[in-house]
Design a protein around this motif. Sequence first.
Motif, PDB file in Angstrom:
ATOM      1  N   GLU B  63      -5.344  -1.980  -7.272  1.00  0.00           N
ATOM      2  CA  GLU B  63      -5.043  -2.217  -8.689  1.00  0.00           C
ATOM      3  C   GLU B  63      -4.969  -3.694  -9.037  1.00  0.00           C
ATOM      4  OE1 GLU B  63      -5.076  -0.063 -10.956  1.00  0.00           O
ATOM      5  OE2 GLU B  63      -4.674   1.899 -10.056  1.00  0.00           O
ATOM      6  N   SER B  64      -4.453  -4.491  -8.124  1.00  0.00           N
ATOM      7  CA  SER B  64      -4.289  -5.909  -8.450  1.00  0.00           C
ATOM      8  C   SER B  64      -5.617  -6.654  -8.439  1.00  0.00           C
ATOM      9  CB  SER B  64      -3.315  -6.570  -7.477  1.00  0.00           C
ATOM     10  OG  SER B  64      -3.832  -6.536  -6.169  1.00  0.00           O
ATOM     11  N   SER B  85      -2.207  -4.025   2.624  1.00  0.00           N
ATOM     12  CA  SER B  85      -1.863  -5.440   2.754  1.00  0.00           C
ATOM     13  C   SER B  85      -3.058  -6.234   2.250  1.00  0.00           C
ATOM     14  CB  SER B  85      -1.571  -5.790   4.207  1.00  0.00           C
ATOM     15  OG  SER B  85      -2.755  -5.817   4.952  1.00  0.00           O
ATOM     16  N   ILE B  96      -2.457   0.339   5.065  1.00  0.00           N
ATOM     17  CA  ILE B  96      -1.329   0.458   5.988  1.00  0.00           C
ATOM     18  C   ILE B  96      -1.075   1.929   6.254  1.00  0.00           C
ATOM     19  CG2 ILE B  96       1.154   0.162   6.200  1.00  0.00           C
ATOM     20  CD1 ILE B  96       0.833  -2.464   4.648  1.00  0.00           C
ATOM     21  N   LEU B 101       7.204   4.159   6.897  1.00  0.00           N
ATOM     22  CA  LEU B 101       7.157   3.595   5.543  1.00  0.00           C
ATOM     23  C   LEU B 101       6.861   4.681   4.515  1.00  0.00           C
ATOM     24  CD1 LEU B 101       6.982   1.133   3.575  1.00  0.00           C
ATOM     25  CD2 LEU B 101       4.559   0.982   4.164  1.00  0.00           C
ATOM     26  N   TYR B 119       3.073   6.817  -5.113  1.00  0.00           N
ATOM     27  CA  TYR B 119       3.321   5.396  -5.308  1.00  0.00           C
ATOM     28  C   TYR B 119       2.081   4.617  -4.940  1.00  0.00           C
ATOM     29  CZ  TYR B 119       3.853   5.724  -0.292  1.00  0.00           C
ATOM     30  OH  TYR B 119       3.609   5.997   1.028  1.00  0.00           O
ATOM     31  N   ASN B 120       2.051   3.401  -5.413  1.00  0.00           N
ATOM     32  CA  ASN B 120       1.012   2.458  -5.000  1.00  0.00           C
ATOM     33  C   ASN B 120       1.720   1.178  -4.591  1.00  0.00           C
ATOM     34  OD1 ASN B 120      -1.981   1.612  -5.034  1.00  0.00           O
ATOM     35  ND2 ASN B 120      -0.963  -0.019  -6.169  1.00  0.00           N
ATOM     36  N   LEU B 121       1.494   0.781  -3.359  1.00  0.00           N
ATOM     37  CA  LEU B 121       2.193  -0.379  -2.815  1.00  0.00           C
ATOM     38  C   LEU B 121       1.172  -1.392  -2.315  1.00  0.00           C
ATOM     39  CD1 LEU B 121       4.593  -2.002  -1.698  1.00  0.00           C
ATOM     40  CD2 LEU B 121       4.675  -0.412   0.229  1.00  0.00           C
ATOM     41  N   GLU B 122       1.280  -2.611  -2.819  1.00  0.00           N
ATOM     42  CA  GLU B 122       0.391  -3.674  -2.356  1.00  0.00           C
ATOM     43  C   GLU B 122       1.240  -4.827  -1.836  1.00  0.00           C
ATOM     44  OE1 GLU B 122      -2.412  -4.427  -5.567  1.00  0.00           O
ATOM     45  OE2 GLU B 122      -2.980  -2.302  -5.650  1.00  0.00           O
ATOM     46  N   PHE B 123       1.093  -5.080  -0.540  1.00  0.00           N
ATOM     47  CA  PHE B 123       1.770  -6.217   0.074  1.00  0.00           C
ATOM     48  C   PHE B 123       0.863  -7.439   0.000  1.00  0.00           C
ATOM     49  CE2 PHE B 123       4.133  -2.963   2.583  1.00  0.00           C
ATOM     50  CZ  PHE B 123       5.416  -3.449   2.435  1.00  0.00           C
ATOM     51  N   PHE B 124       1.463  -8.603  -0.225  1.00  0.00           N
ATOM     52  CA  PHE B 124       0.688  -9.842  -0.271  1.00  0.00           C
ATOM     53  C   PHE B 124       1.158 -10.811   0.797  1.00  0.00           C
ATOM     54  CE2 PHE B 124       0.935  -8.057  -4.531  1.00  0.00           C
ATOM     55  CZ  PHE B 124      -0.405  -7.907  -4.807  1.00  0.00           C
ATOM     56  N   GLY B 125       0.192 -11.488   1.410  1.00  0.00           N
ATOM     57  CA  GLY B 125       0.551 -12.463   2.427  1.00  0.00           C
ATOM     58  C   GLY B 125      -0.699 -13.110   2.976  1.00  0.00           C
TER      59      GLY B 125
END
Lengths: 136, 136
Positions: B63-64, B85, B96, B101, B119-125
């Motif tokens: 999405e991002s 991620s 992931i 989780l 849910y929709n989960l986006e980790f940034f790094g």
Amino acid sequence: MNKKNKSLSKNQKLVLDFIQGNKKPVKAYSILSNVQKKGINAPPQVYRALDKLIEMGKIHKIESQNSFVACSTSDCETPHAIAFSICNNCDEVSEINDSKLFKYLLDFRDSNGVKFAGYNLEFFGICKSCEQIQKV
Amino acid sequence: MNKKNKSLSKNQKLVLDFIQGNKKPVKAYSILSNVQKKGINAPPQVYRALDKLIEMGKIHKIESQNSFVACSTSDCETPHAIAFSICNNCDEVSEINDSKLFKYLLDFRDSNGVKFAGYNLEFFGICKSCEQIQKV
DNA sequence: AGCATAGTGTTATATTATAACATAAAATAT
DNA sequence: ATATTTTATGTTATAATATAACACTATGCT
Ligand SMILES: [Zn+2]
Ligand SMILES: [Zn+2]
Ligand SMILES: [Zn+2]
Ligand SMILES: [Zn+2]
């Protein structure tokens, strides 16, 4: 001076005011049409203000909806570590403020052991008031 | 027949093939230009295929980034409960797959006690290989 | 005052996504 | 096997979201 306390520019104030005046997230072009009487004329002026307000943690972008909502915890400490619940029925969005969840996610490491700087989490479901209505 | 095993239509196959052929997420109009030689002509044909493939859990939308990536666990059991991620440096995205989780998030209840359907989960790094490069 | 940084105003355009309508293929039921 | 329903296709046009580029102005700092 702390970034958080930096005073807002004219356009930033106009955009933030409008967003804060809405319970639900608002779209960029809806913001534009609503602040045009106040002197903002074109999309870039809105998008620039949005970018800065996001940086400051005053607002958040709901990625799955391309919409923008005021931070409900005044200014998020970590504007890139946020969680929302989104109602699939009425599109209401509310910011989740759960320190246990935040800690869990900020401490999370993937299978390579990478720890992340931030996250965006959007939960989907039916909000409490929509649930009530369906029961009746 | 199970939705998962439903056979794909011509356009769905073309779009899925292209997405699976890319390591990184791809954009809708990049898909379009790459499948035009194979008979898809216009955006709606791509977006329709994307919608169906998402429903089937064959691909996911980031999405991002407004981009699309093949599901890395063949077909996600729960296409609306996904986590990624995302590298802020190279835009690499990886899915992931962490049952702890997943369980944590699917069991999560907000302050109203609402449990969510997905849910929709986006980790940034910074991904591991970008980290390596920066160290050198 | 001089300089650097951040904000503004403006035009044009790029990118992402959907509406609407006609047709065709496929699956399902009688 | 054929009528019916559902799913997919092809096409044109357009809506909605977002940024590039450039000239200019305001603000804060030394
Ligand atoms: Zn917030
Ligand atoms: Zn609701
Ligand atoms: Zn998946
Ligand atoms: Zn990277």
